[in-house]
Design a protein around this motif. Sequence first.
Motif, PDB file in Angstrom:
ATOM      1  N   LEU A  30      -3.731  35.683  57.049  1.00 27.02           N
ATOM      2  CA  LEU A  30      -5.259  35.227  57.415  1.00 27.02           C
ATOM      3  C   LEU A  30      -6.400  36.366  56.954  1.00 27.02           C
ATOM      4  CD1 LEU A  30      -5.097  32.681  60.013  1.00 27.02           C
ATOM      5  CD2 LEU A  30      -5.189  32.087  57.859  1.00 27.02           C
ATOM      6  N   LEU A  31      -6.073  37.378  57.420  1.00 23.04           N
ATOM      7  CA  LEU A  31      -7.073  38.383  57.479  1.00 23.04           C
ATOM      8  C   LEU A  31      -6.888  39.415  56.204  1.00 23.04           C
ATOM      9  CD1 LEU A  31      -7.153  39.244  61.416  1.00 23.04           C
ATOM     10  CD2 LEU A  31      -8.456  38.090  60.048  1.00 23.04           C
ATOM     11  N   PHE A  38     -11.251  32.295  55.549  1.00 24.11           N
ATOM     12  CA  PHE A  38     -11.387  32.388  57.097  1.00 24.11           C
ATOM     13  C   PHE A  38     -12.770  32.515  57.846  1.00 24.11           C
ATOM     14  CE2 PHE A  38      -9.993  34.431  61.027  1.00 24.11           C
ATOM     15  CZ  PHE A  38      -9.275  33.335  61.622  1.00 24.11           C
ATOM     16  N   GLU A  39     -13.530  33.450  57.255  1.00 22.61           N
ATOM     17  CA  GLU A  39     -14.642  33.679  57.791  1.00 22.61           C
ATOM     18  C   GLU A  39     -15.624  32.578  57.604  1.00 22.61           C
ATOM     19  OE1 GLU A  39     -15.783  36.099  59.878  1.00 22.61           O
ATOM     20  OE2 GLU A  39     -13.791  37.092  59.800  1.00 22.61           O
ATOM     21  N   ALA A  41     -14.879  29.555  57.544  1.00 24.41           N
ATOM     22  CA  ALA A  41     -14.413  28.369  58.339  1.00 24.41           C
ATOM     23  C   ALA A  41     -14.950  28.583  59.675  1.00 24.41           C
ATOM     24  CB  ALA A  41     -13.039  28.138  58.261  1.00 24.41           C
ATOM     25  N   SER A  42     -14.661  29.831  60.137  1.00 23.20           N
ATOM     26  CA  SER A  42     -15.286  30.272  61.431  1.00 23.20           C
ATOM     27  C   SER A  42     -16.767  30.135  61.716  1.00 23.20           C
ATOM     28  CB  SER A  42     -14.850  31.759  61.934  1.00 23.20           C
ATOM     29  OG  SER A  42     -15.638  32.493  61.004  1.00 23.20           O
ATOM     30  N   ILE A  43     -17.428  30.259  60.558  1.00 24.22           N
ATOM     31  CA  ILE A  43     -18.986  30.133  60.649  1.00 24.22           C
ATOM     32  C   ILE A  43     -19.524  28.700  60.625  1.00 24.22           C
ATOM     33  CG2 ILE A  43     -20.971  30.216  59.420  1.00 24.22           C
ATOM     34  CD1 ILE A  43     -19.940  33.077  58.603  1.00 24.22           C
ATOM     35  N   LEU A  45     -17.509  26.253  61.960  1.00 22.48           N
ATOM     36  CA  LEU A  45     -17.152  25.704  63.020  1.00 22.48           C
ATOM     37  C   LEU A  45     -17.828  26.206  64.269  1.00 22.48           C
ATOM     38  CD1 LEU A  45     -13.188  26.338  63.085  1.00 22.48           C
ATOM     39  CD2 LEU A  45     -14.346  24.108  63.140  1.00 22.48           C
ATOM     40  N   LEU A  46     -18.446  27.513  64.122  1.00 22.41           N
ATOM     41  CA  LEU A  46     -19.510  27.768  65.166  1.00 22.41           C
ATOM     42  C   LEU A  46     -20.809  27.149  64.928  1.00 22.41           C
ATOM     43  CD1 LEU A  46     -20.401  30.062  67.322  1.00 22.41           C
ATOM     44  CD2 LEU A  46     -21.150  31.269  65.269  1.00 22.41           C
TER      45      LEU A  46
END
Length: 65
Positions: A30-31, A38-39, A41-43, A45-46
């Motif tokens: 993932l990283l 991945f980043e 998707a995290s933004i 979701l935030l």
Amino acid sequence: MVFINSKPIVGEYISTGEDYQSIKVLGKVLLNEYMVPFEFASILLLVAMIGTVLLSKKEKNREIT
């Protein structure tokens, strides 16, 4: 219609031999390989969480008479 026109996969499943159920290997994948998606998707979701909180807040309107 999609199922009628689709063709089954013919051939053998190619295995790489890597264990993707391991947390260490999953973290590396993932990283390293998928860092940008991945980043994103995290933004996403935030922003969705913040939007949900803001939409669920009730405004208190008091009329002074």
